[in-house]
Design a protein around this motif. Structure first.
Motif, PDB file in Angstrom:
ATOM      1  N   ALA A  45       0.988  -1.146  -0.084  1.00  0.00           N
ATOM      2  CA  ALA A  45       0.053  -0.100  -0.233  1.00  0.00           C
ATOM      3  C   ALA A  45       1.061   1.258  -0.076  1.00  0.00           C
ATOM      4  O   ALA A  45       2.183   1.092   0.396  1.00  0.00           O
ATOM      5  N   THR A  46       0.360   2.376  -0.565  1.00  0.00           N
ATOM      6  CA  THR A  46       1.152   3.392  -0.256  1.00  0.00           C
ATOM      7  C   THR A  46       1.692   3.806   0.910  1.00  0.00           C
ATOM      8  O   THR A  46       2.838   4.006   1.123  1.00  0.00           O
ATOM      9  N   LYS A  47       1.103   3.461   2.177  1.00  0.00           N
ATOM     10  CA  LYS A  47       1.581   3.961   3.419  1.00  0.00           C
ATOM     11  C   LYS A  47       2.851   3.054   3.860  1.00  0.00           C
ATOM     12  O   LYS A  47       3.415   3.233   4.477  1.00  0.00           O
ATOM     13  N   ASP A  48       2.932   1.705   2.989  1.00  0.00           N
ATOM     14  CA  ASP A  48       4.161   0.902   3.384  1.00  0.00           C
ATOM     15  C   ASP A  48       5.442   1.182   2.760  1.00  0.00           C
ATOM     16  O   ASP A  48       6.246   0.777   3.249  1.00  0.00           O
ATOM     17  N   LEU A  49       5.466   2.328   2.050  1.00  0.00           N
ATOM     18  CA  LEU A  49       6.667   2.696   1.033  1.00  0.00           C
ATOM     19  C   LEU A  49       7.140   4.344   1.623  1.00  0.00           C
ATOM     20  O   LEU A  49       6.242   5.222   1.800  1.00  0.00           O
ATOM     21  N   SER A  50       8.497   4.289   1.217  1.00  0.00           N
ATOM     22  CA  SER A  50       8.840   5.593   1.389  1.00  0.00           C
ATOM     23  C   SER A  50       9.413   5.860  -0.181  1.00  0.00           C
ATOM     24  O   SER A  50      10.047   5.083  -0.927  1.00  0.00           O
ATOM     25  N   PHE A  51       9.291   7.443  -0.519  1.00  0.00           N
ATOM     26  CA  PHE A  51       9.631   7.370  -2.093  1.00  0.00           C
ATOM     27  C   PHE A  51      10.702   8.659  -2.269  1.00  0.00           C
ATOM     28  O   PHE A  51      10.699   9.732  -1.346  1.00  0.00           O
ATOM     29  N   LYS A  52      11.390   8.516  -3.334  1.00  0.00           N
ATOM     30  CA  LYS A  52      12.552   9.693  -3.452  1.00  0.00           C
ATOM     31  C   LYS A  52      12.284   9.926  -4.982  1.00  0.00           C
ATOM     32  O   LYS A  52      12.109   8.629  -5.866  1.00  0.00           O
ATOM     33  N   VAL A  53      12.502  10.934  -5.470  1.00  0.00           N
ATOM     34  CA  VAL A  53      12.352  11.466  -6.671  1.00  0.00           C
ATOM     35  C   VAL A  53      13.570  12.045  -7.171  1.00  0.00           C
ATOM     36  O   VAL A  53      14.129  13.135  -6.570  1.00  0.00           O
ATOM     37  N   SER A  54      14.207  11.582  -8.173  1.00  0.00           N
ATOM     38  CA  SER A  54      15.536  12.020  -8.707  1.00  0.00           C
ATOM     39  C   SER A  54      15.373  12.567 -10.152  1.00  0.00           C
ATOM     40  O   SER A  54      14.627  12.012 -11.017  1.00  0.00           O
ATOM     41  N   GLY A  72      10.552  -2.978   8.833  1.00  0.00           N
ATOM     42  CA  GLY A  72       9.507  -3.955   9.263  1.00  0.00           C
ATOM     43  C   GLY A  72       8.449  -4.449   8.138  1.00  0.00           C
ATOM     44  O   GLY A  72       7.850  -5.234   8.678  1.00  0.00           O
ATOM     45  N   VAL A  73       8.391  -3.730   7.063  1.00  0.00           N
ATOM     46  CA  VAL A  73       7.534  -4.177   6.094  1.00  0.00           C
ATOM     47  C   VAL A  73       8.018  -4.686   4.978  1.00  0.00           C
ATOM     48  O   VAL A  73       9.424  -4.897   4.430  1.00  0.00           O
ATOM     49  N   THR A  74       7.342  -5.954   4.701  1.00  0.00           N
ATOM     50  CA  THR A  74       7.931  -6.773   3.406  1.00  0.00           C
ATOM     51  C   THR A  74       6.476  -6.788   2.587  1.00  0.00           C
ATOM     52  O   THR A  74       5.406  -7.285   3.278  1.00  0.00           O
ATOM     53  N   GLU A 141      -5.334   5.161  -4.607  1.00  0.00           N
ATOM     54  CA  GLU A 141      -5.013   6.621  -4.905  1.00  0.00           C
ATOM     55  C   GLU A 141      -5.548   7.385  -3.790  1.00  0.00           C
ATOM     56  O   GLU A 141      -5.023   8.487  -3.914  1.00  0.00           O
ATOM     57  N   THR A 142      -6.540   6.821  -3.229  1.00  0.00           N
ATOM     58  CA  THR A 142      -6.983   7.707  -1.610  1.00  0.00           C
ATOM     59  C   THR A 142      -5.864   8.140  -0.822  1.00  0.00           C
ATOM     60  O   THR A 142      -6.020   9.042  -0.153  1.00  0.00           O
ATOM     61  N   ASN A 143      -4.630   7.344  -0.947  1.00  0.00           N
ATOM     62  CA  ASN A 143      -3.643   7.299   0.032  1.00  0.00           C
ATOM     63  C   ASN A 143      -2.594   8.218  -0.478  1.00  0.00           C
ATOM     64  O   ASN A 143      -1.309   7.826  -0.165  1.00  0.00           O
ATOM     65  N   ALA A 144      -2.544   8.940  -1.768  1.00  0.00           N
ATOM     66  CA  ALA A 144      -1.500   9.518  -2.466  1.00  0.00           C
ATOM     67  C   ALA A 144      -0.790  10.439  -1.460  1.00  0.00           C
ATOM     68  O   ALA A 144      -1.078  10.938  -0.630  1.00  0.00           O
ATOM     69  N   VAL A 145       0.567  10.321  -1.954  1.00  0.00           N
ATOM     70  CA  VAL A 145       1.646  11.377  -1.486  1.00  0.00           C
ATOM     71  C   VAL A 145       2.010  12.338  -2.107  1.00  0.00           C
ATOM     72  O   VAL A 145       1.796  12.165  -3.562  1.00  0.00           O
ATOM     73  N   THR A 146       2.190  13.531  -1.777  1.00  0.00           N
ATOM     74  CA  THR A 146       2.898  14.483  -2.466  1.00  0.00           C
ATOM     75  C   THR A 146       4.363  14.620  -2.191  1.00  0.00           C
ATOM     76  O   THR A 146       4.879  14.771  -1.213  1.00  0.00           O
ATOM     77  N   LEU A 147       4.987  14.544  -3.615  1.00  0.00           N
ATOM     78  CA  LEU A 147       6.714  14.743  -3.576  1.00  0.00           C
ATOM     79  C   LEU A 147       7.115  16.085  -4.122  1.00  0.00           C
ATOM     80  O   LEU A 147       6.592  16.276  -5.308  1.00  0.00           O
ATOM     81  N   ALA A 148       8.066  16.673  -3.650  1.00  0.00           N
ATOM     82  CA  ALA A 148       8.822  17.798  -4.213  1.00  0.00           C
ATOM     83  C   ALA A 148       9.539  17.277  -5.405  1.00  0.00           C
ATOM     84  O   ALA A 148      10.334  16.355  -5.374  1.00  0.00           O
ATOM     85  N   LEU A 149       9.407  18.145  -6.390  1.00  0.00           N
ATOM     86  CA  LEU A 149      10.300  17.824  -7.415  1.00  0.00           C
ATOM     87  C   LEU A 149      11.675  18.444  -7.374  1.00  0.00           C
ATOM     88  O   LEU A 149      11.625  19.414  -6.997  1.00  0.00           O
ATOM     89  N   PRO A 150      12.719  17.751  -8.055  1.00  0.00           N
ATOM     90  CA  PRO A 150      13.921  18.359  -7.875  1.00  0.00           C
ATOM     91  C   PRO A 150      14.150  19.652  -8.481  1.00  0.00           C
ATOM     92  O   PRO A 150      14.793  20.665  -8.412  1.00  0.00           O
ATOM     93  N   GLU A 151      13.153  19.770  -9.615  1.00  0.00           N
ATOM     94  CA  GLU A 151      13.287  21.263 -10.384  1.00  0.00           C
ATOM     95  C   GLU A 151      11.696  21.147 -11.037  1.00  0.00           C
ATOM     96  O   GLU A 151      11.222  20.106 -11.205  1.00  0.00           O
TER      97      GLU A 151
END
Length: 175
Positions: A45-54, A72-74, A141-151
């Motif tokens: 699920a989206t909440k199980d993950l951490s995201f990075k944008v490059s 702790g999540v698999t 989709e109801t649990n989307a995260v908002t990520l800042a773009l590098p530019e």
């Protein structure tokens, strides 16, 4: 004569002990089976993950999204493209860059999954500019995260690759 009566009683006692042993073995097997089912890897699920944008320059430039399971999540990501958009308008939602499902990627510890997002697939001067990407696992989709773009990104007909285990497979080549 007494020995004849004792023999059937002994046989019954042995049968009872055997039945208890079989029941205990079956219960042990059932417990082991239930435990192994609990250890089955589930979909992320989206909440199980951490995201990075490059930002990457290959293929005319794109954003590489890296997803890792939280501590702790698999879990696994199906080999489909992430649900993503740059704004709330339907024309900023990403479309699939690939036409087939890729291999499932299991995430745990330092293992990562990668998806490439090309914000502009057109060869013109049109597009809208955005500084953020809204991202979720497809179906969550109801649990989307908002990520800042590098530019800042100029967005016009964006596409995304499927999730892949190798970042080299997540390059959204333009057609």
């Amino acid at each position: 004569m007494r020995s004849r009566f004792a023999a059937p009683s002994a046989r019954l006692a042995l049968a009872a002990v055997a039945a208890v042993a079989v029941t205990a073995t079956a219960a042990g097997t059932a417990t082991a089976t239930a435990d192994s089912r609990n250890a089955t890897v589930r979909a992320c699920a989206t909440k199980d993950l951490s995201f990075k944008v490059s930002l990457k320059t290959q293929a005319g430039g794109y954003y590489l999204v890296t997803a890792k399971a939280k501590s702790g999540v698999t879990c696994y990501l199906e080999g489909v493209f992430p649900s993503a958009s740059f704004g709330s308008s339907p024309d900023t939602e990403v479309a699939p860059a690939e036409h087939a499902v890729s291999d499932r990627v299991t995430l745990s510890g330092s293992t990562a999954a990668y998806a490439g997002i090309n914000p502009k697939t057109t060869n013109n001067d049109f597009g809208k500019e955005f500084d953020f990407l809204h991202l979720s696992v497809a179906g969550d989709e109801t649990n989307a995260v908002t990520l800042a773009l590098p530019e800042t990104a100029t967005v016009d007909r964006p596409v995304a690759t499927n999730w892949h285990a190798d970042p080299a497979d997540a390059v959204p080549f333009a057609n």
